[in-house]
Design a protein around this motif. Sequence first.
Motif, short mmCIF file in Angstrom:
data_model
loop_
_atom_site.label_atom_id
_atom_site.label_comp_id
_atom_site.label_asym_id
_atom_site.label_seq_id
_atom_site.Cartn_x
_atom_site.Cartn_y
_atom_site.Cartn_z
N PHE A 1 0.84 -1.20 0.00
CA PHE A 1 0.00 0.00 0.00
C PHE A 1 0.87 1.25 0.00
N PHE A 2 1.87 1.28 0.88
CA PHE A 2 2.70 2.48 0.96
C PHE A 2 3.62 2.63 -0.25
N GLU A 3 4.03 1.50 -0.85
CA GLU A 3 4.95 1.59 -1.99
C GLU A 3 4.24 1.97 -3.28
N TYR A 4 2.99 1.52 -3.45
CA TYR A 4 2.32 1.71 -4.74
C TYR A 4 0.97 2.39 -4.69
N GLU A 5 0.32 2.41 -3.53
CA GLU A 5 -1.10 2.78 -3.54
C GLU A 5 -1.46 3.93 -2.61
N ASN A 6 -0.50 4.40 -1.83
CA ASN A 6 -0.83 5.36 -0.77
C ASN A 6 -1.52 6.62 -1.29
N SER A 7 -2.63 6.95 -0.66
CA SER A 7 -3.35 8.17 -0.97
C SER A 7 -4.41 8.38 0.10
N ASN A 8 -4.93 9.60 0.19
CA ASN A 8 -6.02 9.81 1.14
C ASN A 8 -7.33 9.34 0.51
N HIS B 1 -11.69 9.28 0.12
CA HIS B 1 -12.88 10.14 0.09
C HIS B 1 -12.54 11.59 -0.25
N ARG B 2 -11.40 11.85 -0.90
CA ARG B 2 -11.00 13.23 -1.10
C ARG B 2 -10.80 13.54 -2.59
N GLY B 3 -10.05 12.66 -3.23
CA GLY B 3 -9.54 13.05 -4.53
C GLY B 3 -10.33 12.46 -5.68
N VAL B 4 -10.18 13.11 -6.84
CA VAL B 4 -10.77 12.54 -8.05
C VAL B 4 -9.70 11.75 -8.79
N HIS B 5 -8.51 11.71 -8.23
CA HIS B 5 -7.44 11.02 -8.97
C HIS B 5 -7.44 9.52 -8.68
N SER C 1 -6.41 8.02 -5.12
CA SER C 1 -7.37 8.28 -4.05
C SER C 1 -8.61 7.39 -4.20
N MET C 2 -9.04 7.23 -5.43
CA MET C 2 -10.21 6.38 -5.64
C MET C 2 -9.89 4.93 -5.30
#
Lengths: 403, 156
Positions: free
Chosen positions: A44-51, A53-57, A60-61
Motif C-alpha cells: 500500500f505504501f509503496e504503490y497505492e498510498n493516498s487519502n 474520500h477526497r480526490g478525483v485522482h 485516491s479512488m
Amino acid sequence: MNIAAVRSDFPILSREVSGKPLVYLDNGATTQKPRAVIDKISHFFEYENSNIHRGVHYLSMDATDQYDRARVRLAKMINAPEEREVLFVRGTTEAINLVTSSYGTRLQQGDEILLTLMEHHANIVPWQLLAEKRGLVIQVAGITEKGELDLDDFAAKLNSRTKVAAFTHVSNALGTINPVKEMTRLAKEQGAMVLVDGAQAVPHLCVDVQDIGCDFYAFSSHKMFGPDGVGVLWGKEKLLSSMPPYQGGGDMIEQVSFEKTTFRGIPERFEAGTPNISGAIGLGAAVDYLNGIGHAEIESYEKELLDYAGAAMGEIEGLTIHGTAEDKVGVISFTLAGIHPHDIGTILDTEGVAIRAGHHCAQPLMDHLKVSGTARASFAFYNTTQEADSLVAAICKVQKMFA
Amino acid sequence: MDDLSDLYQDIILSHNKHPHNEGELDPHTGEAEGFNPLCGDRLKVYLRQAEQGKGNVEAVTFTGEGCAISKASASIMTSAVKGLSADEIEAKVAEVVDLLTDQDEPEIDLMTMGDLAALAGVRKFPARIKCATLAWHALLAALKDEASVSTEAAKK
C-alpha cells in the motif's frame, strides 16, 4: 492444520531472543503478523498510498475502494447485517469510549450500568468517567471459583434501572468464554443496551453479532493478527444513526458554516479526520488470512493446545492456574507459590519465552483473586505443543532458582 | 556470571526469602506507600524519628507485596539507612538511584556498600529498575510524611 506452514507465514516466529528460539506466548497482549498482512501494508505504501474520500485522482479512488472493501470483509467476519454498521476506530478502547461519549449522552441520573468482575480496565474506566459526569450507578456481576461468570448474580443485578450491560466476550486474564448470547438475552429483557468487548474473542472464535443479539461489539486489529492503531466498533444501524457525533472534523460533515453544520450518516459520521487507512486495509488482509485457515480449524487446534499445556502445567507442584472455566480459550494465567509474577516473567524471558506478568489491566479481578498479579501464557494458533514444553521447562528453572 | 545470575544473586534471593525488618513499625513517626502502577506492586515504608521530621532515623520497616527485586531492595534499605539523618538519607537514596540507573558502569566499593551492591544487577534489566527503586522513593516520601508516591511520578 499444517502447523509448520502456518508458522512460516509469520516471519518473526523464526527469530531468537536471548540466544534461544522465540517462544511467543503473549498473544493476549498483541499477536504477531503474517507475511500477508506485512506485505499488504508495505505494498500500500509503496504503490497505492493516498487519502480516501477526497480526490478525483486514481490513487485516491483506489485507496477509498480498498478501505471500503476492508469494511466489507470485517462486516462479513462478524456477520453484521450492514457494512456501514462497521466503524473503524483506533481499537477496542476507543470503540468503548465512542459509545460512552456518544450513546452515553442519553443516560440519566440514577440509571444503572452492569459490568462484570472480569472486565479489562478499558471496559470499566470509560463507564466510570461517564457515571461521574451523569450521576450513574455502576453494578458489578461476580464470578465463580472457576472464573466463570456468575450468571445468577448477573441476572439478579439486572433491573428496570439497568440501561447498559457491558461485558467481555472472553476474559483477557482468565481466558473464560462468557455466555454472551444468554447474557444479552437477560439484559434485553430489562430493556438494557448491550455492549460486548470482543478484543480477546476475535483471534480465537467465530463471532456472529446477530446471533449474540448485542447492540455494540468492539475489537482491536492488533489482537487478531492485523496492525495496531486500528479496530472496529460494530453497532446496530438504528442506534448509530440516532447517536450524536463523537469527534468533529473533516469527512464526517455534509455542510459546514459558522452558523450551522450538518453531519453525514454512518459510518462517516463517526470517522472524523483521515482514518488509519493502511491499518484498515492491513486488517482486511488479516481477515482474509484467517478465512484461509478457517475458524473451525483454529478453534479445534487451539483446544488441543490448551488441553496439552494445561495438563503439563497442572503437574507442576506449587503452580496455581487462575481460571479453569469449562469454556475457555488458550489463556493460562498462573502463579507460583512464593514467587512473584515479575520474577517469573524476567527469568522466562532469558529462556526466550515471552509471557505477560502483572495485573493484565484487570485490577478489580486481581483483588478478587487476592493476588497482586499473575503470569499469563496466552496462545495463538501458531503456537505448538513443543513451545508449551519450553514454557514448562522454563517454569521449572524459575522454581529451581527460587528453591 | 550471566546477567540473570547477576540479577538474582544469592544476596537478593536470601533477602527475598527472609526479608529484614518486614512488618509495621510501632510506634512510627512517618509512613508512605510506594506504588508502581505498571505492575500493581505496593510497598509501605514506616520510619521512626525522635519526632516527625526531627532527629536521626531510629528504625525503618516495610510491608507489602512485591517481586524478589523490590522486596530485597526494601529489606536491604531498612538496614542501610538506620541511624542516618534526613540529609544523609536523601544522599543515600540519590546514591542508590544513581547506582541503579546511571548509564556509566558504577564503581562499587563493596566495603562501604555492602548488600546494596547486589542491587546493581538490575541495571541490565531496564524493565525491572523501578522494582528496585520503589522502596527508596517510598522512604523519601515517609521522611516527609507524604501519604504515597508513584514510580510513574518519579523520574527514575
